[in-house]
Write an enzyme that holds these catalytic residues in place. Structure first.
Site, mmCIF file in Angstrom:
data_model
loop_
_atom_site.group_PDB
_atom_site.id
_atom_site.type_symbol
_atom_site.label_atom_id
_atom_site.label_comp_id
_atom_site.label_asym_id
_atom_site.label_seq_id
_atom_site.Cartn_x
_atom_site.Cartn_y
_atom_site.Cartn_z
ATOM 1 N N LYS A 1 -24.819 -31.648 14.396
ATOM 2 C CA LYS A 1 -24.035 -31.830 15.617
ATOM 3 C C LYS A 1 -23.275 -30.532 15.873
ATOM 4 C CE LYS A 1 -20.371 -32.406 16.585
ATOM 5 N NZ LYS A 1 -19.188 -31.520 16.941
ATOM 6 N N ASN B 1 -13.595 -27.433 28.092
ATOM 7 C CA ASN B 1 -12.614 -27.092 27.072
ATOM 8 C C ASN B 1 -11.180 -27.153 27.565
ATOM 9 O OD1 ASN B 1 -14.130 -26.596 24.596
ATOM 10 N ND2 ASN B 1 -15.238 -25.181 25.927
ATOM 11 N N GLU C 1 -21.671 -26.020 25.232
ATOM 12 C CA GLU C 1 -20.893 -26.600 26.322
ATOM 13 C C GLU C 1 -21.006 -25.809 27.614
ATOM 14 O OE1 GLU C 1 -17.080 -26.785 24.476
ATOM 15 O OE2 GLU C 1 -17.615 -28.539 23.294
ATOM 16 N N SER D 1 -6.068 -32.531 23.358
ATOM 17 C CA SER D 1 -5.616 -32.822 21.996
ATOM 18 C C SER D 1 -4.921 -34.179 21.984
ATOM 19 C CB SER D 1 -4.658 -31.745 21.513
ATOM 20 O OG SER D 1 -3.471 -31.775 22.250
ATOM 21 N N THR E 1 -17.568 -25.865 14.377
ATOM 22 C CA THR E 1 -17.642 -27.277 14.802
ATOM 23 C C THR E 1 -19.045 -27.750 14.699
ATOM 24 O OG1 THR E 1 -15.852 -27.122 16.348
ATOM 25 C CG2 THR E 1 -17.155 -29.084 16.487
ATOM 26 N N THR F 1 -20.360 -35.369 19.360
ATOM 27 C CA THR F 1 -19.074 -35.369 20.077
ATOM 28 C C THR F 1 -19.348 -34.995 21.537
ATOM 29 O OG1 THR F 1 -18.620 -33.104 19.344
ATOM 30 C CG2 THR F 1 -17.654 -34.886 18.062
#
Lengths: 383, 383
Positions: free
Chosen positions: A168, A378, A259, A383, A179, A146
């Site tokens: 991942k 983030n 991230e 969404s 996640t 992702t």
């Protein structure tokens, strides 16, 4: 490489059109046997995505024929319709393979709260099965990404058998997994109960101790499948050791790709009265935003380490604690070492060692610094 | 205004040279009597700064003559020498006022781990005492600022008596208070035991429910002093109500000035099985970095709200939860409301309402979004 390093597995990844970008977004890992033993661990989040609820059910008999994984949508918080989508996915693959849906695990990753385009997934199943090959592992690893910037894979070989794996995950890595999707394969002969015991032992000291941002996902899944294709029965101790090495390697890769991070930080708590105390203290530091910002600023601010661990109920005397950065003792017995200096800017990895002087237990928690880019990714991952 | 709004108090702030910038950095709040009752609550962090350890001792008799506060240095993690610095500060002020050191509370705020320049503080004590006046409250409020962009003050008046207060704090606001110094004064006639009960009741539902970044300071202190100078005995219920109003107002001001924030977020949990459940669930959302980044991105990402509260052990059925943003129901019974839309970008304040449908209890937690500027300030605020 990857999940096809072990004999007896076929895999592939392709673009099914789930991601608007047209990037690969659907993967298959198929066990070709002769054994079909399997084990799994899942997120401890009580809000579980539909594929987690499904896979928790089908793993109960300790057997799996295949795993189908999609990126581009988490299928979490999607209600009964979302569960039906997962069910349809498993049924379609089972039908194509001539097995029961109960032998199919499903994993999904992406944004929470939207239905996945299940028609695109079921339409792609015949191609997925047709194209899966015994060297297709890297394609599968690519298709589950992702916000990952690199595919994560790991392999260990012992006496006549191999463990291969893909993962991942990037940021949002937290206790009890987060996640994070991991599929591990082995051609060793290991029964389901032993797979389960080895997997729990390995994840407990690896994935469970990665704590990138304190968040915990609705979708985290670690699956372990055995084909027995090597014909070699693995020694349980050696198998657990090799599996732990694979999980540790993947956990490090996840941290390294978190991230927007500029530093990987290993926080080792020693001298703890119990292993649990060491983990609790390590997590309190790993989750402290002020500490994480100081690391981004390359400031070995030991005061924020003490302020963070002071919020725990672990056994220690506040006036007995030592804190080191990259091996340099910065604070001893609760206050600063005069003239102590250390440059933590040079390397991506920073070691923070805390000696509680309260016992003989230790644990290491991995985390990252908190950066502009973490916030940017983030804030923009809508969404 | 401020701590001199109530009769019977003198205050001042000045620049003692603690801050290299030359900004005001030393404040005095002196109770002129006739009563000298006092109460206090302190950080629950086990790593306590020297002034906290000192003040916890001197408040035990329920009486204070004065409070001396410095910015520019937290005097935390400074060992026995740091405690001696606090002691010297209290002794010097006590001597100047002709009282005992046991009647002097000390507060410090700033960077952890460095000695404070105690000579500069003690040298400034005569000027501090000489310049303190009955309208000097705003000067004191100014002198305790660190990364604050505005001084925080609040006043409530009831039947014949007044409560006045000042606070400092910006970001790093967390449960059980954090990097927060608050001095509250009243001219009502209230004994020390009633002051203590009122203060605990008020902070429990105000400062304890501000959770800006999950961190908790080594220095947090809230002091309440009564001069009785109005001669009016306050009704205990009315006093607690007025005190709660003052604390609530200051808590809102602290959130509004949180480091680098662009949104103040009120997370209200209703339908909880207990008040504790409501607080636990609210905090789990307030501390979730992914949720806080989504708020910075003006994305009403209800999935991250559910993912956050799923990590708690509070009583609820995951399939029964409703989530609203600014009054618009975005998610019901665990999944998204079709076509629901809300623009949360327009106002600084965002309301997030979660109905657990598990009981009749409720609580509101205040927090902020996570922004580039938060990271910048805390990466650059060097030790």
């Amino acid at each position: 490489m990857s999940v096809t390093a072990a004999k007896g597995f076929a895999a592939v990844g392709l673009a099914a059109g789930i991601k608007p970008s047209g990037d690969p977004d659907l993967a298959l890992v198929r066990n070709l046997g002769p054994d079909f033993a399997a084990a799994a661990v899942f997120t401890s989040n009580r809000i579980k995505a539909a594929p987690v609820v499904w896979s928790q059910q089908v793993i109960k008999d300790g057997s799996l024929q295949a795993v189908i994984l999609n990126s581009g949508g988490a299928n979490a918080c999607t209600g009964p319709d979302g569960f039906a989508d997962t069910h349809s996915t498993a049924e379609r693959l089972a039908s194509e393979l001539g097995v029961g849906a109960i032998d199919i695990a499903v994993c999904s990753t992406g944004v929470i709260g939207h239905r996945i385009p299940v028609d695109k997934i079921t339409s792609a199943v015949p191609a997925l099965v047709a194209r899966a090959t015994e060297d297709g592992g890297p394609l599968a690893a690519r298709a589950i990404m992702t916000t990952d910037t690199v595919a994560k894979q790991s392999v260990q070989t012992r006496n006549g058998w191999t463990i291969g794996a893909m993962a991942k995950g990037a940021g949002m890595l937290a206790p009890g997994l987060a996640t994070m999707l991991v599929v591990i394969t082995t051609d060793a002969v290991v029964n389901a109960a032993d797979l389960d015991a080895a997997l729990r032992a390995a994840t407990h000291v690896t994935f469970d101790r990665v704590d990138s941002d304190g968040a915990m996902s609705t979708n985290d899944t670690v699956l372990l499948l055995s084909s027995g294709a090597s014909g070699v029965e693995a020694d349980p101790g050696e198998f657990t050791e090799a599996l732990t090495t694979v999980c540790s390697d993947l956990a490090r890769q996840l941290v390294a790709d978190a991230e927007g991070a500029t530093h990987d930080i290993a926080i080792t708590i020693s001298g703890a009265a119990s292993e649990e105390d060491a983990v609790v203290v390590g997590r309190s530091i790993a989750r402290n935003s002020l500490f994480k910002c100081a690391m981004f600023g390359n400031d070995p601010y030991w005061g924020r380490v003490l302020a963070a661990l002071g919020t725990t109920q672990a056994t220690f005397d506040p006036d007995a604690i030592d804190v080191s950065f990259n091996g340099v003792l910065m604070s001893s017995k609760g206050f600063g070492v005069p003239d102590a200096e250390v440059d933590i800017s040079a390397n991506r990895e920073i070691r923070v060692d805390v000696d509680l002087h309260a016992g003989d237990h230790a644990a290491t928690i991995w985390t990252n610094d908190l950066t502009y880019d973490y916030v940017k990714e983030n804030a923009e991952y809508l969404s």
